[in-house]
Enzyme design. Sequence first.
Site, PDB file in Angstrom:
ATOM      1  N   CYS A  14     102.397  68.069  51.076  1.00 32.98           N
ATOM      2  CA  CYS A  14     101.466  66.880  50.979  1.00 32.98           C
ATOM      3  C   CYS A  14     102.063  65.796  49.669  1.00 32.98           C
ATOM      4  O   CYS A  14     101.474  64.885  49.535  1.00 32.98           O
ATOM      5  CB  CYS A  14      99.959  66.971  51.318  1.00 32.98           C
ATOM      6  SG  CYS A  14      99.625  67.410  52.833  1.00 32.98           S
ATOM      7  N   LYS A  17     103.946  62.598  50.202  1.00 34.14           N
ATOM      8  CA  LYS A  17     103.346  61.454  50.978  1.00 34.14           C
ATOM      9  C   LYS A  17     103.733  59.904  50.080  1.00 34.14           C
ATOM     10  O   LYS A  17     103.935  60.210  48.721  1.00 34.14           O
ATOM     11  CB  LYS A  17     101.688  61.605  50.906  1.00 34.14           C
ATOM     12  CG  LYS A  17     101.258  62.297  51.931  1.00 34.14           C
ATOM     13  CD  LYS A  17      99.773  62.211  52.198  1.00 34.14           C
ATOM     14  CE  LYS A  17      99.214  62.987  53.269  1.00 34.14           C
ATOM     15  NZ  LYS A  17      97.763  62.880  53.462  1.00 34.14           N
ATOM     16  N   SER A  48      89.656  51.888  57.834  1.00 36.32           N
ATOM     17  CA  SER A  48      89.050  52.638  56.888  1.00 36.32           C
ATOM     18  C   SER A  48      89.878  53.874  56.354  1.00 36.32           C
ATOM     19  O   SER A  48      89.629  54.678  55.390  1.00 36.32           O
ATOM     20  CB  SER A  48      87.684  53.296  57.232  1.00 36.32           C
ATOM     21  OG  SER A  48      87.812  54.402  58.076  1.00 36.32           O
ATOM     22  N   ASP A  50      90.978  56.475  58.154  1.00 36.88           N
ATOM     23  CA  ASP A  50      90.209  57.675  58.461  1.00 36.88           C
ATOM     24  C   ASP A  50      91.304  58.846  58.737  1.00 36.88           C
ATOM     25  O   ASP A  50      92.683  58.497  58.783  1.00 36.88           O
ATOM     26  CB  ASP A  50      89.373  57.637  59.556  1.00 36.88           C
ATOM     27  CG  ASP A  50      88.063  58.545  59.223  1.00 36.88           C
ATOM     28  OD1 ASP A  50      88.229  59.671  58.798  1.00 36.88           O
ATOM     29  OD2 ASP A  50      87.110  57.979  59.540  1.00 36.88           O
ATOM     30  N   ASP A  51      91.098  60.152  59.029  1.00 40.51           N
ATOM     31  CA  ASP A  51      92.089  61.156  59.180  1.00 40.51           C
ATOM     32  C   ASP A  51      92.594  61.152  60.783  1.00 40.51           C
ATOM     33  O   ASP A  51      93.862  61.731  60.674  1.00 40.51           O
ATOM     34  CB  ASP A  51      91.136  62.417  59.010  1.00 40.51           C
ATOM     35  CG  ASP A  51      90.679  62.610  57.626  1.00 40.51           C
ATOM     36  OD1 ASP A  51      91.503  62.816  56.985  1.00 40.51           O
ATOM     37  OD2 ASP A  51      89.468  62.561  57.454  1.00 40.51           O
ATOM     38  N   ASP A  90      93.135  67.497  60.434  1.00 38.16           N
ATOM     39  CA  ASP A  90      92.725  66.068  60.720  1.00 38.16           C
ATOM     40  C   ASP A  90      91.769  65.938  61.811  1.00 38.16           C
ATOM     41  O   ASP A  90      90.890  65.000  61.845  1.00 38.16           O
ATOM     42  CB  ASP A  90      93.905  64.910  60.808  1.00 38.16           C
ATOM     43  CG  ASP A  90      94.692  64.775  59.546  1.00 38.16           C
ATOM     44  OD1 ASP A  90      94.171  64.827  58.655  1.00 38.16           O
ATOM     45  OD2 ASP A  90      95.851  64.309  59.674  1.00 38.16           O
ATOM     46  N   SER A 140     112.835  67.109  67.831  1.00 36.43           N
ATOM     47  CA  SER A 140     113.768  67.727  66.770  1.00 36.43           C
ATOM     48  C   SER A 140     114.802  66.639  66.433  1.00 36.43           C
ATOM     49  O   SER A 140     115.414  65.896  67.330  1.00 36.43           O
ATOM     50  CB  SER A 140     114.293  68.939  67.073  1.00 36.43           C
ATOM     51  OG  SER A 140     115.440  68.956  68.083  1.00 36.43           O
ATOM     52  N   ASP A 223      89.319  65.280  54.966  1.00 34.16           N
ATOM     53  CA  ASP A 223      89.798  66.425  54.311  1.00 34.16           C
ATOM     54  C   ASP A 223      90.492  65.824  53.207  1.00 34.16           C
ATOM     55  O   ASP A 223      90.984  64.687  53.049  1.00 34.16           O
ATOM     56  CB  ASP A 223      90.599  67.112  55.345  1.00 34.16           C
ATOM     57  CG  ASP A 223      92.021  66.279  55.857  1.00 34.16           C
ATOM     58  OD1 ASP A 223      92.086  65.000  55.575  1.00 34.16           O
ATOM     59  OD2 ASP A 223      92.592  66.919  56.631  1.00 34.16           O
TER      60      ASP A 223
END
Length: 329
Positions: A14, A17, A48, A50-51, A90, A140, A223
């Site tokens: 992560c 990102k 907002s 959010d996840d 998430d 893929s 999270d």
Amino acid sequence: MAYRLTQYAHGGGCACKIPPGELEDVVRGLSGAGPRNPLGELLVGLESGDDAAAVRISGLAVLATTDFFTPVVDDPYDWGRIAAANALSDVYAMGGRPVVAVNLLGWPRELLPFELAAETLRGGLAVCDEAGCHLAGGHSVDDPEPKYGLAVTGVAAPDRLLRNDSGRPGLPLSLTKPLGTGVLNTRHKATGEVFEAAIEVMTTLNADASRAALAAGITCATDVTGFGLLGHLYKLARASGVTAVVDSAKVSYVEGARAALAEGYVSGGTRRNLDWVRPHADLSAVGEDEALLLADAQTSGGLLLAGEIPGAPVIGELVPRGEHAIVVR
């Protein structure tokens, strides 16, 4: 021949990102009037940050999310497990249960053998099986860097969603996993050292924590992943219109994290997280090293809850909005 997957990507996990400030600029303005004659009511969208997205359909909240990244460890099976646990998180962060997922795989087919890709997919399948989530199919592409993750669909009760905009003053802040996977992953990429404690943290599902949060009547959660504790807490405090006070002494870390920081294993993503949050935070009570650990870009981190559940340390509280969105003591 032994392959080190982390050497085939510019970053890892992560920490790859897009920086949060830049990302918000990219998606700003994407919230329009909405589609004509939608099948369901949008409950949670972009507003907002959010996840996951949530749509009400026939009395059920359907959750949709996706997450994928470059290798965070060299072992392909462990990478698959970590990436899958991270993507499923998430849904848990919204108070839901994952139902079905599909694979997202980018693979440098002329550089890495497909046996490693198969091991990565096998790791993802193992975690989805543990979560009780179907994993079927996916997509893929031939990619210069290896990437893996999932697109996940889950369900939740529409009136019991965990959201990042429902915090209120007086609530304690709890964190369900220790921090520090970012600096340990950075050290692993540089040295090849394996940190089993970090792998254990990253492959642990947030399912139990999510269920415990719902049982405790908690309504506000997120999270902790690539934007670090400070970044995700800033988003929660901003969305909820409160100030978050963090007791830095109460925050726990994976074994070896402080030593990795002391030796300089800090990702660029972590430094960008801190740069983004700093104008909105009072960090005067802690030094730069402590601030970097609090901003450490996590992969498959824990849940940050506005409330208490058994086994999760309380690391602070929400108070009425003041000069700063975050105050660290």
